[in-house]
Design a protein around this motif. Structure first.
Motif, mmCIF file in Angstrom:
data_model
loop_
_atom_site.group_PDB
_atom_site.id
_atom_site.type_symbol
_atom_site.label_atom_id
_atom_site.label_comp_id
_atom_site.label_asym_id
_atom_site.label_seq_id
_atom_site.Cartn_x
_atom_site.Cartn_y
_atom_site.Cartn_z
ATOM 1 N N ALA A 54 -15.089 31.041 41.549
ATOM 2 C CA ALA A 54 -14.975 31.983 40.432
ATOM 3 C C ALA A 54 -14.291 31.322 39.240
ATOM 4 N N ILE A 55 -13.231 30.596 39.521
ATOM 5 C CA ILE A 55 -12.530 29.848 38.467
ATOM 6 C C ILE A 55 -13.487 28.885 37.777
ATOM 7 N N ALA A 56 -14.198 28.117 38.584
ATOM 8 C CA ALA A 56 -15.096 27.102 38.023
ATOM 9 C C ALA A 56 -16.123 27.753 37.098
ATOM 10 N N TYR A 57 -16.696 28.844 37.570
ATOM 11 C CA TYR A 57 -17.732 29.522 36.782
ATOM 12 C C TYR A 57 -17.180 30.038 35.449
ATOM 13 N N TRP A 58 -16.117 30.812 35.517
ATOM 14 C CA TRP A 58 -15.616 31.442 34.288
ATOM 15 C C TRP A 58 -14.986 30.435 33.335
#
Lengths: 191, 191
Positions: free
Chosen positions: B156-160
DNA sequence: TATAATATTGAATATATATTCAATGAATGG
DNA sequence: CCATTCATTGAATATATATTCAATATTATA
């Protein structure tokens, strides 16, 4: 070196560390000298014994950044996809293990884009363009079939900005779980 | 609505647009009231006829951000990978077509992380957590085989953060070529 | 230990900029 | 066309904070 000078060096470093931390959290302008000196545990006046001004302190951090950690990003004649793999891997490793370098990474991009940065800083950064050489590497990788099709410049942007966004998150919030560098490579890798 | 009030609304909007632009370029603290009024073409004093203070102006921008563009990011019960695809696509579309929204996107994350943001702003943003719901969606996608293995939170971190980094670049520098949203989805998509 | 050099402090000053305000100009409604 | 209301300005004021400075404490060395 005498014990006096050692102490002085140590103090300077304390200020640099605290300054770096504050600058990336609050930005250059809204970081007060007192924010920094409180973190170090010294009086406001004393900081000026070590640094001529807030701007000089900032400048010194940028200078450290240019010469040190950022050199990771200087493209070599490595196989293109290998370059991107190793660079991402190294940066992500820093992000987790070395908070000074992680923060430095953030400081540099902030300085690069923030129009409020002092002129002296902008000058230092003006010939620090990573996109042009990166774009060339992407093109090479597209030719040899390791990097996906698409506007090479846009791919370079996607790669670096993604890393930048993640670096910022982790530098400011060190308990964030670090993504795998492989995930990021998949932005540009040909499947 | 009388012509008087229409004029007033128009003026307010001009200030909001100029303020947004300045805040994302220079940050809240180093944006001077005069930076904003010069961009609009009015005297410094006049701004205070429309906004009680610099902070109130900033607050109003954040309020607009929360209610408007950012709602794109609120997870639904859509198929997980579909959600990520459509969200990225929509954000990237805004980045190119609607500079106000693009900048708003940047303002919001800056406000979220900048410790120098006024307390009133922090309060407004405190219950604006996108990672928790996103992480749940990622897990769902991992179960149904559309999203790759790995720490769901880190994904999720990577995506956002990747999207955030790219958004920042494009908002500040609108002539940057916009990456394909598909490239970003490949951060999380199972191959 | 005495002396000189350096570190440290807190208060004073300088400066930058947000905010207020009294005065002026322009538009609107009667 | 007058009177009232609102828009606008530029100068005055308030405030915040960077920087300087004189005084004091500490440390090094002869």
């Amino acid at each position: 070196m005498g014990v006096r000078e050692e102490q002085k060096e140590k103090r300077r470093k304390e200020i640099l560390v605290a300054g770096l931390d504050m600058f990336i959290r609050k930005g250059y302008a809204s970081t007060k000298i007192s924010d920094i000196t409180e973190q170090v545990g010294m009086s406001v006046g004393l900081l000026f014994h070590y640094f001529k001004s807030k701007e000089k302190l900032y400048e010194e951090l940028i200078t450290i950044g240019i010469s040190g950690p950022m050199s990771v990003m200087a493209p070599t004649d490595m196989e293109p996809i290998k370059f991107f793999e190793s660079t991402a891997k190294q940066i992500f490793h820093y992000l987790q293990s070395d908070s000074f370098t992680a923060k430095m990474f953030v400081l540099m991009s902030q300085a690069f884009y923030n129009e409020a940065a002092p002129q002296s800083i902008k000058d230092k950064l003006s010939n620090f363009d990573i996109y042009t050489p990166t774009t060339l590497l992407i093109q090479k990788g597209q030719v040899n079939g390791t990097i996906r099709e698409g506007d090479p410049y846009a791919l370079a942007i996607a790669y670096w900005c993604a890393i930048q966004g993640i670096a910022e998150q982790i530098a400011v919030n060190p308990d964030t779980p670090c993504p795998e560098s492989e995930w990021i490579i998949d932005i540009i890798r040909r499947k």
